[in-house]
Write a protein that holds these residues in place. Structure first.
Motif, PDB file in Angstrom:
ATOM      1  N   ASP A  58       0.660  -1.417  -0.073  1.00  0.00           N
ATOM      2  CA  ASP A  58       0.231   0.073   0.025  1.00  0.00           C
ATOM      3  C   ASP A  58       0.896   1.250  -0.083  1.00  0.00           C
ATOM      4  O   ASP A  58       0.368   2.271  -0.476  1.00  0.00           O
ATOM      5  CB  ASP A  58      -0.871   0.150   1.300  1.00  0.00           C
ATOM      6  N   TYR A  59       2.149   1.296   0.719  1.00  0.00           N
ATOM      7  CA  TYR A  59       2.899   2.159   0.389  1.00  0.00           C
ATOM      8  C   TYR A  59       3.252   2.740  -1.049  1.00  0.00           C
ATOM      9  O   TYR A  59       3.613   3.592  -1.354  1.00  0.00           O
ATOM     10  CB  TYR A  59       4.100   2.190   1.440  1.00  0.00           C
ATOM     11  N   PHE A  62       0.465   3.926  -3.164  1.00  0.00           N
ATOM     12  CA  PHE A  62       0.305   5.318  -2.711  1.00  0.00           C
ATOM     13  C   PHE A  62       1.246   6.282  -3.600  1.00  0.00           C
ATOM     14  O   PHE A  62       0.988   7.154  -4.145  1.00  0.00           O
ATOM     15  CB  PHE A  62       0.638   5.485  -1.329  1.00  0.00           C
ATOM     16  N   ASN A  66       0.404   8.861  -6.664  1.00  0.00           N
ATOM     17  CA  ASN A  66       0.753  10.234  -6.603  1.00  0.00           C
ATOM     18  C   ASN A  66       1.858  10.921  -7.621  1.00  0.00           C
ATOM     19  O   ASN A  66       1.978  11.727  -7.943  1.00  0.00           O
ATOM     20  CB  ASN A  66       1.045  10.729  -5.003  1.00  0.00           C
ATOM     21  N   LYS A 180       3.203   7.298   4.446  1.00  0.00           N
ATOM     22  CA  LYS A 180       3.102   7.173   2.926  1.00  0.00           C
ATOM     23  C   LYS A 180       3.416   8.518   2.447  1.00  0.00           C
ATOM     24  O   LYS A 180       3.795   8.776   1.569  1.00  0.00           O
ATOM     25  CB  LYS A 180       1.750   6.771   2.619  1.00  0.00           C
ATOM     26  N   GLU A 181       2.591   9.908   3.082  1.00  0.00           N
ATOM     27  CA  GLU A 181       2.901  11.011   2.333  1.00  0.00           C
ATOM     28  C   GLU A 181       4.309  11.715   2.526  1.00  0.00           C
ATOM     29  O   GLU A 181       5.017  11.864   1.798  1.00  0.00           O
ATOM     30  CB  GLU A 181       1.980  11.912   3.312  1.00  0.00           C
TER      31      GLU A 181
END
Length: 235
Positions: A58-59, A62, A66, A180-181
Protein backbone atom coordinates in the motif's frame (compact mmCIF):
# COMPACT_ATOMS: atom_id res chain seq x y z
CA UNK A 1 25.06 19.34 0.73
CA UNK A 2 28.47 17.82 0.53
CA UNK A 3 30.77 17.39 -2.44
CA UNK A 4 30.78 13.76 -3.51
CA UNK A 5 28.08 12.60 -1.13
CA UNK A 6 25.56 15.17 -0.15
CA UNK A 7 23.64 15.03 3.09
CA UNK A 8 20.10 16.18 2.68
CA UNK A 9 17.44 17.31 4.98
CA UNK A 10 14.59 14.99 4.17
CA UNK A 11 13.67 12.05 4.77
CA UNK A 12 10.20 3.13 -0.14
CA UNK A 13 12.57 2.63 -3.12
CA UNK A 14 16.37 3.75 -4.18
CA UNK A 15 18.13 3.41 -7.77
CA UNK A 16 18.79 6.32 -0.74
CA UNK A 17 22.36 5.74 10.02
CA UNK A 18 26.29 4.76 15.87
CA UNK A 19 25.05 5.73 19.07
CA UNK A 20 22.00 7.92 18.49
CA UNK A 21 19.14 7.78 16.01
CA UNK A 22 19.47 10.55 13.45
CA UNK A 23 17.52 11.67 10.41
CA UNK A 24 19.30 12.80 7.27
CA UNK A 25 19.26 12.40 3.52
CA UNK A 26 22.24 12.45 1.22
CA UNK A 27 23.12 13.02 -2.35
CA UNK A 28 26.22 11.98 -4.19
CA UNK A 29 27.29 14.48 -6.82
CA UNK A 30 29.44 14.67 -9.93
CA UNK A 31 31.97 17.41 -10.68
CA UNK A 32 30.32 19.19 -13.61
CA UNK A 33 28.67 22.60 -13.59
CA UNK A 34 25.14 22.65 -12.21
CA UNK A 35 22.42 22.78 -14.83
CA UNK A 36 19.13 20.96 -15.17
CA UNK A 37 17.96 22.17 -18.58
CA UNK A 38 17.74 18.62 -19.85
CA UNK A 39 15.04 17.87 -17.31
CA UNK A 40 12.86 20.96 -17.55
CA UNK A 41 9.80 18.85 -18.24
CA UNK A 42 8.94 16.24 -15.62
CA UNK A 43 6.28 14.79 -17.91
CA UNK A 44 9.07 13.21 -19.95
CA UNK A 45 10.41 11.24 -16.98
CA UNK A 46 9.63 7.57 -16.32
CA UNK A 47 9.92 6.42 -12.69
CA UNK A 48 10.50 2.77 -11.79
CA UNK A 49 10.06 1.86 -8.13
CA UNK A 50 12.06 -1.11 -6.89
CA UNK A 51 11.18 -2.58 -3.47
CA UNK A 52 14.28 -3.99 -1.79
CA UNK A 53 13.23 -6.60 0.73
CA UNK A 54 9.79 -6.51 2.28
CA UNK A 55 7.98 -3.20 1.69
CA UNK A 56 4.21 -2.67 2.31
CA UNK A 57 2.40 -2.76 -1.04
CA UNK A 58 0.00 0.00 0.00
CA UNK A 59 3.00 2.33 0.53
CA UNK A 60 4.24 1.61 -2.98
CA UNK A 61 0.81 2.00 -4.54
CA UNK A 62 0.27 5.33 -2.77
CA UNK A 63 3.58 6.62 -4.10
CA UNK A 64 2.84 5.30 -7.58
CA UNK A 65 -0.62 6.91 -7.68
CA UNK A 66 0.69 10.31 -6.62
CA UNK A 67 3.85 10.31 -8.74
CA UNK A 68 1.70 9.60 -11.79
CA UNK A 69 0.39 13.15 -11.42
CA UNK A 70 3.91 14.46 -12.00
CA UNK A 71 5.61 12.03 -14.38
CA UNK A 72 4.78 10.35 -17.66
CA UNK A 73 4.87 6.80 -16.28
CA UNK A 74 5.37 5.19 -12.88
CA UNK A 75 5.91 1.44 -12.47
CA UNK A 76 6.32 -0.80 -9.43
CA UNK A 77 8.92 -3.46 -10.20
CA UNK A 78 9.02 -6.97 -8.68
CA UNK A 79 10.66 -7.15 -5.26
CA UNK A 80 14.43 -7.64 -5.19
CA UNK A 81 16.68 -8.92 -2.42
CA UNK A 82 18.79 -6.56 -0.38
CA UNK A 83 22.49 -6.71 -1.36
CA UNK A 84 24.48 -8.48 1.35
CA UNK A 85 27.64 -6.54 0.53
CA UNK A 86 25.93 -3.30 1.60
CA UNK A 87 25.12 -4.52 5.12
CA UNK A 88 27.06 -2.90 7.98
CA UNK A 89 26.98 -5.60 10.64
CA UNK A 90 28.32 -3.44 13.45
CA UNK A 91 25.39 -1.02 13.09
CA UNK A 92 22.82 -3.39 11.58
CA UNK A 93 22.28 -0.84 8.82
CA UNK A 94 22.81 -0.71 5.08
CA UNK A 95 25.48 1.49 3.55
CA UNK A 96 23.51 3.90 1.35
CA UNK A 97 26.41 4.54 -1.02
CA UNK A 98 26.75 0.79 -1.68
CA UNK A 99 22.99 0.59 -2.18
CA UNK A 100 23.33 3.25 -4.89
CA UNK A 101 26.05 1.19 -6.55
CA UNK A 102 23.74 -1.82 -6.46
CA UNK A 103 20.96 0.19 -8.10
CA UNK A 104 23.37 1.43 -10.74
CA UNK A 105 24.20 -2.17 -11.64
CA UNK A 106 20.51 -3.00 -11.93
CA UNK A 107 19.93 0.08 -14.10
CA UNK A 108 22.67 -0.95 -16.50
CA UNK A 109 21.71 -4.63 -16.63
CA UNK A 110 18.07 -3.81 -17.32
CA UNK A 111 19.10 -1.32 -20.02
CA UNK A 112 16.53 1.25 -18.96
CA UNK A 113 15.88 4.17 -21.30
CA UNK A 114 17.67 7.50 -20.80
CA UNK A 115 14.50 9.09 -19.43
CA UNK A 116 14.09 6.49 -16.67
CA UNK A 117 14.81 7.12 -12.99
CA UNK A 118 15.21 4.11 -10.71
CA UNK A 119 13.88 4.59 -7.17
CA UNK A 120 14.87 2.04 -4.54
CA UNK A 121 12.70 1.64 -1.44
CA UNK A 122 13.46 -0.34 1.69
CA UNK A 123 12.26 -0.60 5.26
CA UNK A 124 15.81 -1.20 6.45
CA UNK A 125 17.87 1.49 8.15
CA UNK A 126 20.40 3.33 5.97
CA UNK A 127 23.69 4.89 7.02
CA UNK A 128 26.24 7.24 5.49
CA UNK A 129 29.64 8.86 6.08
CA UNK A 130 31.35 5.76 7.46
CA UNK A 131 34.82 6.93 6.43
CA UNK A 132 34.70 10.68 7.07
CA UNK A 133 33.31 11.22 10.56
CA UNK A 134 35.83 14.00 11.28
CA UNK A 135 34.49 15.96 8.33
CA UNK A 136 31.15 16.31 10.13
CA UNK A 137 32.45 16.91 13.65
CA UNK A 138 30.38 19.58 15.39
CA UNK A 139 27.66 19.67 12.75
CA UNK A 140 24.13 18.99 13.89
CA UNK A 141 23.12 15.39 13.49
CA UNK A 142 26.39 14.19 11.99
CA UNK A 143 28.77 13.87 14.93
CA UNK A 144 29.40 10.14 14.62
CA UNK A 145 30.25 7.68 11.84
CA UNK A 146 27.49 5.54 10.32
CA UNK A 147 24.94 8.25 11.01
CA UNK A 148 21.41 7.40 10.03
CA UNK A 149 19.83 8.83 6.89
CA UNK A 150 16.43 8.61 5.24
CA UNK A 151 17.57 8.62 1.64
CA UNK A 152 20.45 9.08 -0.76
CA UNK A 153 20.54 10.10 -4.41
CA UNK A 154 23.08 11.40 -6.87
CA UNK A 155 23.01 15.11 -7.67
CA UNK A 156 24.51 15.38 -11.16
CA UNK A 157 26.06 18.72 -12.10
CA UNK A 158 25.79 19.36 -15.79
CA UNK A 159 23.41 19.61 -18.71
CA UNK A 160 23.82 15.96 -19.62
CA UNK A 161 23.04 13.46 -16.86
CA UNK A 162 24.63 10.05 -17.19
CA UNK A 163 22.10 7.23 -16.91
CA UNK A 164 24.00 5.60 -14.07
CA UNK A 165 23.33 8.67 -11.89
CA UNK A 166 19.54 8.41 -12.22
CA UNK A 167 19.18 6.25 -9.14
CA UNK A 168 18.24 6.91 -5.52
CA UNK A 169 17.55 4.91 -2.37
CA UNK A 170 14.85 5.70 0.18
CA UNK A 171 14.08 4.17 3.58
CA UNK A 172 10.84 4.19 5.58
CA UNK A 173 12.76 3.47 8.78
CA UNK A 174 12.83 7.05 10.05
CA UNK A 175 9.44 8.20 8.79
CA UNK A 176 7.63 8.34 12.11
CA UNK A 177 4.13 9.49 11.09
CA UNK A 178 2.10 10.07 7.95
CA UNK A 179 4.48 7.48 6.53
CA UNK A 180 2.98 7.25 3.04
CA UNK A 181 2.92 11.02 2.59
CA UNK A 182 6.43 11.43 3.99
CA UNK A 183 7.74 8.66 1.74
CA UNK A 184 6.28 10.41 -1.28
CA UNK A 185 8.02 13.66 -0.32
CA UNK A 186 11.29 11.82 0.35
CA UNK A 187 11.23 10.23 -3.09
CA UNK A 188 10.41 13.55 -4.77
CA UNK A 189 13.31 15.10 -2.87
CA UNK A 190 15.74 12.47 -4.14
CA UNK A 191 14.45 12.66 -7.71
CA UNK A 192 14.96 16.41 -7.45
CA UNK A 193 18.60 15.75 -6.60
CA UNK A 194 18.86 13.30 -9.52
CA UNK A 195 17.78 16.15 -11.77
CA UNK A 196 20.44 18.51 -10.43
CA UNK A 197 18.56 20.34 -7.67
CA UNK A 198 20.62 21.19 -4.57
CA UNK A 199 19.16 21.67 -1.12
CA UNK A 200 16.90 24.71 -0.68
CA UNK A 201 16.86 27.24 2.17
CA UNK A 202 13.05 27.53 1.97
CA UNK A 203 11.85 25.62 5.04
CA UNK A 204 8.60 24.61 3.34
CA UNK A 205 10.25 23.30 0.17
CA UNK A 206 10.65 19.57 -0.50
CA UNK A 207 14.33 20.25 -1.29
CA UNK A 208 14.99 21.50 2.24
CA UNK A 209 18.04 20.00 3.96
CA UNK A 210 16.98 17.73 6.84
CA UNK A 211 19.99 18.67 8.99
CA UNK A 212 19.62 15.53 11.07
CA UNK A 213 15.86 15.77 11.56
CA UNK A 214 12.55 14.83 9.97
CA UNK A 215 10.79 17.96 8.70
CA UNK A 216 8.53 16.41 6.07
CA UNK A 217 5.31 17.54 7.72
CA UNK A 218 6.53 21.13 7.35
CA UNK A 219 7.15 20.76 3.61
CA UNK A 220 4.35 21.81 1.28
CA UNK A 221 5.96 20.96 -2.06
CA UNK A 222 8.57 22.44 -4.39
CA UNK A 223 9.05 26.17 -3.89
CA UNK A 224 8.74 28.52 -6.88
CA UNK A 225 12.50 28.70 -7.35
CA UNK A 226 12.91 24.92 -7.42
CA UNK A 227 9.93 24.58 -9.75
CA UNK A 228 11.64 26.90 -12.20
CA UNK A 229 14.76 24.75 -12.13
CA UNK A 230 12.84 21.55 -12.41
CA UNK A 231 9.28 21.79 -13.74
CA UNK A 232 7.59 19.37 -11.39
CA UNK A 233 3.80 19.60 -11.43
CA UNK A 234 3.39 19.67 -7.67
CA UNK A 235 0.25 18.26 -6.03
Amino acid sequence: NVTGVQTCALPILRIILYCSILNACNTASTNKDIQSKSYNNSRKIVVKILPLGKVPLDYLQFVQLNLQKDFSEVQILPKAELPKFAFVGLRKRYDAQKMLAHLQDIYKKQKFSERTFLVGVTEKDLCQNRQNAKLWKGKKGFGVPDYGIMGLGYQPKGEHIDASLKVNINSTKRLRRNTKEQLLKLIKHEIGHNCGLPHCDNKQCIMRDAEGGNHFDEMNGFCKRCKLKFAVLDN
